[in-house]
Design a protein around this motif. Structure first.
Motif, short mmCIF file in Angstrom:
data_model
loop_
_atom_site.label_atom_id
_atom_site.label_comp_id
_atom_site.label_asym_id
_atom_site.label_seq_id
_atom_site.Cartn_x
_atom_site.Cartn_y
_atom_site.Cartn_z
N UNK A 180 0.63 -1.23 -0.09
CA UNK A 180 0.04 0.11 -0.10
C UNK A 180 0.96 1.18 -0.12
N UNK A 181 2.05 1.33 0.72
CA UNK A 181 2.87 2.39 0.83
C UNK A 181 3.62 2.60 -0.61
N UNK A 182 3.93 1.59 -1.29
CA UNK A 182 4.52 1.43 -2.44
C UNK A 182 3.80 2.25 -3.47
N UNK A 183 2.31 1.58 -3.49
CA UNK A 183 1.57 2.38 -4.57
C UNK A 183 1.15 3.92 -4.19
N UNK A 184 1.06 3.91 -2.66
CA UNK A 184 0.79 5.48 -2.27
C UNK A 184 1.92 6.29 -2.61
N UNK A 185 3.01 5.79 -2.56
CA UNK A 185 4.29 6.64 -3.19
C UNK A 185 4.00 7.15 -4.62
N UNK A 186 3.54 6.08 -5.39
CA UNK A 186 3.44 6.27 -6.87
C UNK A 186 2.37 7.40 -7.16
N UNK A 187 1.33 7.39 -6.29
CA UNK A 187 0.04 8.09 -6.52
C UNK A 187 0.44 9.44 -5.95
N UNK A 231 1.18 1.04 -12.31
CA UNK A 231 0.69 2.09 -13.57
C UNK A 231 -0.54 3.03 -12.74
N UNK A 232 -0.37 4.30 -12.95
CA UNK A 232 -1.30 5.23 -12.16
C UNK A 232 -2.12 5.86 -13.40
N UNK A 233 -3.20 6.66 -12.67
CA UNK A 233 -4.15 7.30 -13.47
C UNK A 233 -4.83 8.09 -12.70
N UNK A 272 -2.36 0.42 -10.10
CA UNK A 272 -2.36 -1.16 -9.95
C UNK A 272 -0.76 -1.48 -10.21
N UNK A 273 -0.56 -2.48 -9.45
CA UNK A 273 0.88 -3.04 -9.52
C UNK A 273 0.57 -4.32 -10.03
N UNK A 274 1.71 -4.32 -11.04
CA UNK A 274 1.63 -5.81 -11.87
C UNK A 274 3.13 -6.62 -11.78
N UNK A 275 2.87 -7.92 -11.95
CA UNK A 275 4.05 -8.66 -11.62
C UNK A 275 3.90 -9.81 -13.03
N UNK A 276 4.93 -10.39 -13.20
CA UNK A 276 4.85 -11.73 -14.24
C UNK A 276 5.12 -12.91 -13.78
N UNK A 277 4.41 -13.83 -14.36
CA UNK A 277 4.52 -15.42 -14.26
C UNK A 277 5.60 -15.71 -14.97
N UNK A 326 0.38 -10.13 -14.65
CA UNK A 326 -0.57 -10.30 -13.57
C UNK A 326 -0.56 -9.11 -12.31
N UNK A 327 -1.86 -8.75 -12.40
CA UNK A 327 -2.42 -7.62 -11.66
C UNK A 327 -2.39 -8.03 -10.12
N UNK A 328 -1.60 -7.56 -9.13
CA UNK A 328 -1.29 -7.88 -7.76
C UNK A 328 -2.38 -7.25 -6.79
N UNK A 329 -2.60 -6.08 -7.17
CA UNK A 329 -3.28 -5.17 -6.20
C UNK A 329 -3.78 -3.79 -7.04
N UNK A 330 -4.99 -3.60 -6.59
CA UNK A 330 -5.58 -2.12 -7.43
C UNK A 330 -6.20 -1.15 -6.36
N UNK A 331 -5.79 -0.03 -6.24
CA UNK A 331 -6.22 0.94 -5.43
C UNK A 331 -6.78 2.33 -6.00
#
Length: 291
Positions: free
Chosen positions: A56-63, A91-93, A107-112, A118-123
């Motif tokens: 959450x903090x990682x995506x929060x920093x991006x936003x 990826x932010x919008x 949203x945070x994505x990683x790769x199989x 693969x989307x891991x988390x969306x906020x």
């Protein structure tokens, strides 16, 4: 996903905001406008998965970088799949920008292994400026009763329970639990859905609005005091940041009123050293299978 126990890591010098392990491990590399590369650190894992508050903090920093306002006011995240240490892309919008508030999604994505994304988390989050909020407070809320810091239980007061898959995050946190909510650690849970403790980062970095997103998901889960053991993965987590925290350790209180149907809710309050309510959250988590 929740931490099972806390420990402190000795530091010769107190880390500062912007120059700490937390800041380095939530650092981002801009790729294109609104898109960031990140490296999910193995230092924030529990049972092989990356902690939800750290994410959450990682995506929060991006936003916070993508939006015109600096501070998260409300953040609501859905955890879609377990994140693993390693490369990720965020990826932010921007959804809306106003004079005092702006809203965006990330949203945070990683790769199989086969290369599939693969989307891991969306906020979805709304940001503003905490320094511009009015000072007036009208509330019946008060900090929960807490024993003094030195009378609470830390890592030095007993052996750390073995955790399958590892518990690297524990070395980055300093948690001292209220003894009234630590019966689970000696096989005698109280049966109450409560967990309380003092919280800080182990390297001494003071709290800020971004690290509060980690704090609400850092204590052992209330499920332990209900006699439920195992991984309690977060399904959804909403956090409200109310004030910029004062320096010093935080007090965190968690409560669960209803564990049913294989899920439980958990409400958190975070109080700073000046007895101010600085963050609130509610999450829905899955109860462990085969408990």
């Amino acid at each position: 996903m929740r931490v099972l126990y806390g420990t402190a890591m000795a530091q010769a010098v107190q880390a500062s905001i912007g120059d700490s392990e937390f800041d380095r491990d939530t650092a981002l590399t801009p790729r294109t406008p609104g898109v960031y590369d990140a490296e999910l650190s193995a230092g924030w894992t529990i049972m092989r998965a990356v902690n939800g508050g750290y994410l959450l903090a990682l995506l929060g920093r991006a936003l916070g970088d993508a939006l015109p306002h600096p501070d998260p006011f409300t953040v609501s995240a859905h955890y879609l799949s377990a994140s693993r240490p390693g490369p990720a892309v965020i990826r932010t919008e921007a959804v809306r920008s106003g004079g005092s508030l702006s809203t965006g999604q990330a949203s945070l994505f990683q790769y199989d292994k086969d290369g599939t994304e693969v989307e891991r988390i969306r906020l979805l989050a709304t940001y503003g400026d905490l320094d511009k909020l009015p000072a007036e407070v009208r509330t019946p809320a008060a900090p929960p009763p807490f024993p003094p810091y030195e009378k609470c239980l830390g890592a030095s007061d007993g052996p750390r329970p073995p955790i399958p898959g590892g518990s690297e995050i524990l070395d980055r946190l300093n948690i001292r639990l209220d003894p009234a909510t630590a019966g689970w650690a000696v096989g005698a849970p109280s049966g109450k859905g409560e967990m309380r403790g003092w919280f800080s980062l182990a390297d001494g970095r003071d709290a800020d609005p971004l690290s509060l997103l980690l704090t609400v998901d850092a204590l052992p889960p209330t499920a332990f005091e209900l006699g439920i053991k195992g991984w309690t993965p977060t399904v959804e987590l909403t956090v409200h940041i109310r004030r910029r925290p004062a320096p010093g350790p935080l007090r965190v209180a968690l409560t669960t009123r209803n564990a049913a149907g294989g899920f439980l809710e958990e409400d958190a309050e975070v109080w700073d050293s000046e007895n101010r309510l600085v963050a609130q959250s509610r999450q829905l988590a899955k109860m462990p299978a085969g408990r």
